[in-house]
Design a protein around this motif. Structure first.
Motif, PDB file in Angstrom:
ATOM      1  N   LYS A  59      12.204 -11.194 -39.250  1.00  9.57           N
ATOM      2  CA  LYS A  59      11.963 -11.498 -40.660  1.00  9.57           C
ATOM      3  C   LYS A  59      12.260 -12.970 -40.949  1.00  9.57           C
ATOM      4  O   LYS A  59      12.995 -13.307 -41.867  1.00  9.57           O
ATOM      5  CB  LYS A  59      12.781 -10.577 -41.557  1.00  9.57           C
ATOM      6  N   SER A 137      20.726 -15.553 -39.017  1.00  7.78           N
ATOM      7  CA  SER A 137      21.837 -14.772 -39.575  1.00  7.78           C
ATOM      8  C   SER A 137      22.320 -13.793 -38.495  1.00  7.78           C
ATOM      9  O   SER A 137      21.636 -13.580 -37.491  1.00  7.78           O
ATOM     10  CB  SER A 137      21.366 -13.997 -40.805  1.00  7.78           C
ATOM     11  N   VAL A 138      23.453 -13.179 -38.726  1.00  5.32           N
ATOM     12  CA  VAL A 138      23.977 -12.206 -37.767  1.00  5.32           C
ATOM     13  C   VAL A 138      23.002 -11.050 -37.592  1.00  5.32           C
ATOM     14  O   VAL A 138      22.738 -10.604 -36.470  1.00  5.32           O
ATOM     15  CB  VAL A 138      25.380 -11.695 -38.198  1.00  5.32           C
ATOM     16  N   GLU A 139      22.412 -10.580 -38.689  1.00 10.36           N
ATOM     17  CA  GLU A 139      21.430  -9.496 -38.594  1.00 10.36           C
ATOM     18  C   GLU A 139      20.227  -9.932 -37.771  1.00 10.36           C
ATOM     19  O   GLU A 139      19.726  -9.174 -36.931  1.00 10.36           O
ATOM     20  CB  GLU A 139      20.976  -9.047 -39.981  1.00 10.36           C
ATOM     21  N   GLN A 140      19.741 -11.157 -37.986  1.00 12.45           N
ATOM     22  CA  GLN A 140      18.601 -11.655 -37.224  1.00 12.45           C
ATOM     23  C   GLN A 140      18.958 -11.805 -35.740  1.00 12.45           C
ATOM     24  O   GLN A 140      18.133 -11.545 -34.878  1.00 12.45           O
ATOM     25  CB  GLN A 140      18.124 -12.995 -37.780  1.00 12.45           C
ATOM     26  N   GLN A 141      20.181 -12.218 -35.446  1.00 13.39           N
ATOM     27  CA  GLN A 141      20.625 -12.310 -34.054  1.00 13.39           C
ATOM     28  C   GLN A 141      20.565 -10.937 -33.384  1.00 13.39           C
ATOM     29  O   GLN A 141      20.084 -10.802 -32.257  1.00 13.39           O
ATOM     30  CB  GLN A 141      22.052 -12.864 -33.971  1.00 13.39           C
ATOM     31  N   ALA A 142      21.038  -9.932 -34.099  1.00 13.24           N
ATOM     32  CA  ALA A 142      21.002  -8.567 -33.564  1.00 13.24           C
ATOM     33  C   ALA A 142      19.554  -8.110 -33.373  1.00 13.24           C
ATOM     34  O   ALA A 142      19.210  -7.513 -32.346  1.00 13.24           O
ATOM     35  CB  ALA A 142      21.749  -7.621 -34.501  1.00 13.24           C
ATOM     36  N   ARG A 143      18.704  -8.403 -34.343  1.00 14.13           N
ATOM     37  CA  ARG A 143      17.288  -8.048 -34.216  1.00 14.13           C
ATOM     38  C   ARG A 143      16.654  -8.758 -33.019  1.00 14.13           C
ATOM     39  O   ARG A 143      15.830  -8.182 -32.317  1.00 14.13           O
ATOM     40  CB  ARG A 143      16.526  -8.401 -35.495  1.00 14.13           C
ATOM     41  N   THR A 189      13.733  -0.769 -36.003  1.00 13.07           N
ATOM     42  CA  THR A 189      14.655  -1.860 -36.272  1.00 13.07           C
ATOM     43  C   THR A 189      14.301  -2.619 -37.530  1.00 13.07           C
ATOM     44  O   THR A 189      14.986  -3.538 -37.906  1.00 13.07           O
ATOM     45  CB  THR A 189      14.689  -2.838 -35.082  1.00 13.07           C
ATOM     46  N   GLN A 190      13.182  -2.279 -38.170  1.00 12.89           N
ATOM     47  CA  GLN A 190      12.798  -3.048 -39.355  1.00 12.89           C
ATOM     48  C   GLN A 190      13.123  -2.302 -40.617  1.00 12.89           C
ATOM     49  O   GLN A 190      13.233  -1.143 -40.704  1.00 12.89           O
ATOM     50  CB  GLN A 190      11.316  -3.355 -39.311  1.00 12.89           C
TER      51      GLN A 190
END
Length: 190
Positions: A59, A137-143, A189-190
């Motif tokens: 995203k 972001s941390v969420e984007q890193q995980a994604r 995951t989305q």
């Protein structure tokens, strides 16, 4: 916004060499090599699909995509070069060993080159994590972690399918009507 993301993606693809698909999937010698023209066609499709899907899965906004994608593409290019060198060194080792009386100097040189490449690959991995922390972001890193694993699995499948005589397309695979949406496991995951 999607239009500008597409422009960024294609600008990044044109401005930067992209990681190539290696000729070997693992060390299984039962597969026939992929012809160069087909390998290049697959590489282009895979890279285009990867950047598009990464942008969607993470995203990414326009600003982040413009900074992050070229960095990751550059790291992937260097990683592909090192892996190609490793495959060449492995072929050299196999040839030397198959010759009956291997030349120790040849073996030692190839092993040392592979060791050097391994260290460089680890440095690239560290740079990748630095880029993740700096731009995502941390969420984007995980994604990103999930995306990379799933996409690599999908690419291995495409390579194996191509070697067996043709691209078998499934959900999330490239081809007409496919390739722009998330892969089979990315939907969760989305």
């Amino acid at each position: 916004m999607k239009k500008s993301i597409l422009m960024i993606v294609f600008a990044a693809l044109l401005a930067m060499p992209v990681a190539s698909i290696g000729q070997e999937a693992g060390d299984d010698q039962s597969f026939a090599p992929i012809p160069n023209e087909k390998r290049e066609e697959i590489r282009k499709k895979v890279e285009t699909l990867r950047v598009w899907r990464m942008t969607e899965a993470l995203k990414l906004d326009d600003k982040t995509a413009a900074k992050f994608i070229p960095i990751i593409s550059s790291l992937d290019q260097k990683r592909a070069e090192l892996m190609t060198e490793n495959m060449a060194m492995m072929r050299q080792i196999r040839l030397a060993l198959d010759s009956g009386k291997p030349d120790e100097k040849t073996l030692k040189t190839a092993i040392e080159k592979m060791e050097t490449n391994h260290k460089e690959l680890m440095q690239l991995r560290e740079k990748e994590f630095e880029a993740l922390k700096e731009h995502l972001s941390v969420e984007q890193q995980a994604r990103y972690m999930v995306f990379q694993r799933e996409f690599q699995r999908e690419v291995r499948h495409m390579i194996n399918s191509a070697r067996r005589g043709g691209m078998r397309r499934g959900p999330g695979m490239m081809g007409p009507g496919h390739g722009m949406g998330p892969g089979p496991n990315m939907r969760d995951t989305q």
